[in-house]
Scaffold this motif. Sequence first.
Motif, PDB file in Angstrom:
ATOM      1  N   PRO A  63       1.090 -15.369  -1.289  1.00 33.61           N
ATOM      2  CA  PRO A  63       0.536 -15.648  -2.397  1.00 33.61           C
ATOM      3  C   PRO A  63      -0.922 -15.058  -2.718  1.00 33.61           C
ATOM      4  N   ASP A  64      -1.159 -15.136  -4.012  1.00 34.49           N
ATOM      5  CA  ASP A  64      -2.433 -14.448  -4.377  1.00 34.49           C
ATOM      6  C   ASP A  64      -2.448 -13.006  -4.217  1.00 34.49           C
ATOM      7  N   LEU A  65      -1.645 -12.371  -3.662  1.00 38.48           N
ATOM      8  CA  LEU A  65      -1.587 -10.963  -3.299  1.00 38.48           C
ATOM      9  C   LEU A  65      -0.868 -10.045  -4.018  1.00 38.48           C
ATOM     10  N   ASP A  66      -1.606  -9.261  -4.767  1.00 41.65           N
ATOM     11  CA  ASP A  66      -1.057  -7.986  -5.628  1.00 41.65           C
ATOM     12  C   ASP A  66      -1.664  -6.717  -5.508  1.00 41.65           C
ATOM     13  N   LEU A  67      -0.624  -5.987  -4.673  1.00 45.00           N
ATOM     14  CA  LEU A  67      -1.361  -4.661  -4.674  1.00 45.00           C
ATOM     15  C   LEU A  67      -0.211  -3.667  -4.386  1.00 45.00           C
ATOM     16  N   LEU A  68      -0.830  -2.259  -4.815  1.00 48.05           N
ATOM     17  CA  LEU A  68       0.241  -1.250  -4.693  1.00 48.05           C
ATOM     18  C   LEU A  68      -0.195  -0.013  -3.542  1.00 48.05           C
ATOM     19  N   HIS A  69       0.805   0.338  -3.040  1.00 50.33           N
ATOM     20  CA  HIS A  69       0.493   1.175  -1.800  1.00 50.33           C
ATOM     21  C   HIS A  69       1.122   2.337  -2.387  1.00 50.33           C
ATOM     22  N   PHE A  70       0.373   3.619  -2.666  1.00 52.81           N
ATOM     23  CA  PHE A  70       0.825   4.820  -2.882  1.00 52.81           C
ATOM     24  C   PHE A  70       0.667   5.839  -1.458  1.00 52.81           C
ATOM     25  N   GLN A  71       1.934   6.177  -0.906  1.00 55.04           N
ATOM     26  CA  GLN A  71       1.916   6.903   0.035  1.00 55.04           C
ATOM     27  C   GLN A  71       2.663   8.188   0.338  1.00 55.04           C
ATOM     28  N   PRO A  72       2.045   9.315  -0.014  1.00 56.33           N
ATOM     29  CA  PRO A  72       0.807   9.342  -0.648  1.00 56.33           C
ATOM     30  C   PRO A  72       0.539   9.546  -1.955  1.00 56.33           C
ATOM     31  N   TYR A  73      -0.892   9.240  -2.453  1.00 56.35           N
ATOM     32  CA  TYR A  73      -1.113   9.517  -3.988  1.00 56.35           C
ATOM     33  C   TYR A  73      -1.405  11.168  -4.179  1.00 56.35           C
TER      34      TYR A  73
END
Length: 330
Positions: A63-73
């Motif tokens: 809930p309420d969580l919105d994230l992107l994880h670039f591994q790696p950027y």
Amino acid sequence: MSNKRTLDGFFKPAESKRPKIEASQEVSSHASYPYPIPHLPCSITDALGFAPAAEAKAINDQPDLDLLHFQPYIPKDVQADLFKFLRREFFFYRVQYTIKRGSIQTQINTPRYTTVFGVDETSYFGVDGSLLESKTKQPVPKDRYKCMPRPLPQCLDVLRKITEGTAGETFNFCLVNYYANGNDSISYHSDDERFLGPNPAIASFSLGAKRDFLMKHKPAPMSMSEPAKPEAKPLKLLLASGDMILMRGTTQTNWLHSIPKRKGADSGAGRINITFRKALVRGGTENYYQYNVGSGGIFRWDNKKQEMVSWKATEGSPTPGPPGTVSLTA
DNA sequence: ATATATAAATGAT
DNA sequence: CATCATTTATATA
């Protein structure tokens, strides 16, 4: 000085080994900087053209969580160079303050090094480095800010632009943290300050040592007596060098995050965290400079000692690095 | 003043 | 012992 090989040089292998990174001749200078900051070496700039180096993993199953994880950027082949460059060239602060515990005064060393660049949306830096009003394009009155806002140096501005392209957002602030070892940390908090607006997007880069990143939903406001809510387990992400997490939407208003202290393995290694964000109003600028610069002294990386040391602001002794042509602004 | 923030201290596994 | 969760103390808005 000539680059021609001399007999002398021939017998000095150290000399030829040394410049792992091609030093940039140009620097970013500004009245608000204690000394000029070299531009990014073009070997790094070129490699950043390939960022993001991986597709993002979406983390939005709560809930309420919105994230992107670039591994790696950051592309793998320059991630370490970028880390070393930034640690070597930036000036840092270790904000400290004293509190009274019971009857005893104790000094609190904020458990991390910090530095900050940028100015909120009501102002911008002109080509000559002076602060102008966004609305009127006229110089901002001298007493508008209690602090002296600093433009992003070129090396951060390059990253900023790339990140803006990825995120589909614009940023005007850059906070840089250095966690020297496992004892450095930041406790649970949200980047939900009012001056960031309602649903702030924040891009956060990791360089150097891996550290755990904990996230947990904010506790529901305690209502009268009845519903004792079972607290969900924090979400744990291991952030590696070159990673980037993009936090957006309602994440900041509903979630807390922290970098907890860690002993053991990686605890001796340093980590740099770079966050890009957008401050909308003056208060944001004042806040960020107050809490990330403070009034204490400057620290710089000492490559010999392999630690941050307080840097004497002796006259005219600028960077240990090569003196170069001075660009007017970042 | 009430509320929020932050790090240290404490207690549990 | 390291880690995790909770509590405490203080500061600041």
